[in-house]
Scaffold this active site. Structure first.
Site, PDB file in Angstrom:
ATOM      1  N   CYS A 158       0.876  -0.760  -0.284  1.00  0.00           N
ATOM      2  CA  CYS A 158      -0.054  -0.203  -0.561  1.00  0.00           C
ATOM      3  C   CYS A 158       0.363   1.196  -0.248  1.00  0.00           C
ATOM      4  O   CYS A 158      -0.034   2.100  -0.395  1.00  0.00           O
ATOM      5  CB  CYS A 158      -1.066   0.025   1.593  1.00  0.00           C
ATOM      6  SG  CYS A 158      -0.207  -0.201   2.797  1.00  0.00           S
ATOM      7  N   HIS A 185       1.957   5.369   9.476  1.00  0.00           N
ATOM      8  CA  HIS A 185       0.959   4.678   9.216  1.00  0.00           C
ATOM      9  C   HIS A 185       0.007   3.532  10.568  1.00  0.00           C
ATOM     10  O   HIS A 185       0.746   3.336  11.438  1.00  0.00           O
ATOM     11  CB  HIS A 185       1.744   3.100   8.628  1.00  0.00           C
ATOM     12  CG  HIS A 185       1.063   2.094   7.886  1.00  0.00           C
ATOM     13  ND1 HIS A 185       0.315   1.264   7.879  1.00  0.00           N
ATOM     14  CD2 HIS A 185       1.543   1.743   6.391  1.00  0.00           C
ATOM     15  CE1 HIS A 185      -0.459   0.516   7.098  1.00  0.00           C
ATOM     16  NE2 HIS A 185       0.446   0.530   5.903  1.00  0.00           N
TER      17      HIS A 185
END
Length: 337
Positions: A158, A185
């Site tokens: 991602c 994150h």
């Protein structure tokens, strides 16, 4: 084209949600997402009722805005029947006629595991993460021109999907000399909910209680995806106690120093150039505002900075589950074509 989902975890379920929402949009007269794709089946080791429950009730994306049921060994989503399978080895299934297997188990890091879908008769495999078994690692908006017939493909990570198109855009416009990236994150299933032993001491701590400095695979994958820029970008990560939406904070030295307005104009125009992979916002948003955004990265224009010494700092949001799942469907459509 027929697509089969192997592994019905966070990404597998998000892929199905994104695809089914596209069907809902088409039924309402809007633009249907991925109309060429038919989900031919799902395989997971969890029980069918658990698969249906976790699809219908999602702690991040909310309750499914339609109908979900089980009937005759199939998951019915808005009345469409999708066969459910429950085997630990996908190679035992008959997948003849399946164009692409979306390998979403998180375990396809060897050729033996990654190739099980091919042994079952499927044409090609797209892995939802980094894999040494992949013949090609693709990131839309960065190196997708190299996608050409490979049978086992990795969709990278991602963060790489957020970072690589951004770096390519900036390098094309201004010439990236060197830089440093930090991904901020959200926590993931690889972290414990309470303190528990782990190989990485910091990663042994409760995910929802602290900011956790750690590593990211995006630096290595960026070198793989953009080999002409290999070694120029360092990368690190801080896991933070939120359930969804992450961010890229990138500082680069550039050969042709722009002004702030020019950089933001580049970001605003990037959606048309990248096919919607890169988005932009001029609003003062926070991470929860970006939930379920389909772009790989959404640049926060108010955060752009340029120093007199030639350093450019940019900041972009990305829904690490939803944006990545949209790219899985995009890449699968390209592979099937």
């Amino acid at each position: 084209m027929r697509v089969f989902i192997n592994g019905f975890g966070r990404i597998g379920r998000s892929v199905l949600r994104a695809w089914a929402l596209g069907r809902q949009a088409g039924a309402r007269g809007g633009t249907a997402g991925w109309p060429q794709i038919k989900i031919a089946g799902i395989n997971d080791i969890a029980t069918p009722d658990m698969c249906a429950y976790l699809f219908e009730y999602d702690s991040v994306f909310g309750v499914w805005p339609g109908s979900v049921a089980l009937e005759g060994g199939a998951l019915l989503v808005d009345g469409r029947a999708i066969p459910l399978h429950r085997t630990a080895d996908i190679a035992t299934l008959d997948l003849a006629g399946v164009d692409v297997v979306l390998e979403c188990t998180g375990r396809a890091d060897t050729a033996d595991v990654a190739g099980r879908g091919l042994l079952a008769g499927a044409g090609r495999v797209l892995i939802s993460g980094p894999s040494a078994a992949a013949e090609f690692t693709v990131v839309l908006g960065a190196n997708d021109a190299g996608l050409a017939g490979q049978r086992i493909v990795s969709n990278a990570s991602c963060t790489t999907n957020a970072l690589a198109p951004l770096v390519r855009l900036l390098d094309g416009a201004y010439g990236v000399v060197t830089g440093s990236m930090t991904t901020i994150h959200c926590y993931t299933g690889s972290q414990p909910t309470v303190d528990a032993p782990a190989a990485d001491f910091a990663r042994s701590r409760g995910a929802a209680l602290s900011m956790v400095p750690t590593t990211t695979s995006a630096q290595r994958l960026l070198d793989l995806v953009l080999p002409d820029l290999a070694g120029r970008i360092e990368g690190s990560a801080v896991r933070v106690p939120v359930a969804s939406v992450s961010a890229v904070d990138l500082a680069v030295m550039v050969a042709r120093v722009p002004d702030r307005a020019a950089v933001n104009a580049l970001f605003r125009a990037a959606g048309g150039v990248t096919g919607g992979v890169i988005g932009a916002t001029d609003r003062a948003l926070v991470s929860s505002d970006l939930r379920a955004r389909g772009e790989s990265i959404v640049m926060a224009c108010p955060e752009t900075r340029v120093t007199r010494g030639g350093m450019l700092r940019v900041f972009g949001w990305y829904d690490n589950e939803w944006g990545f799942s949209n790219r899985m469907l995009d890449v699968a459509a390209r592979m099937g074509a």
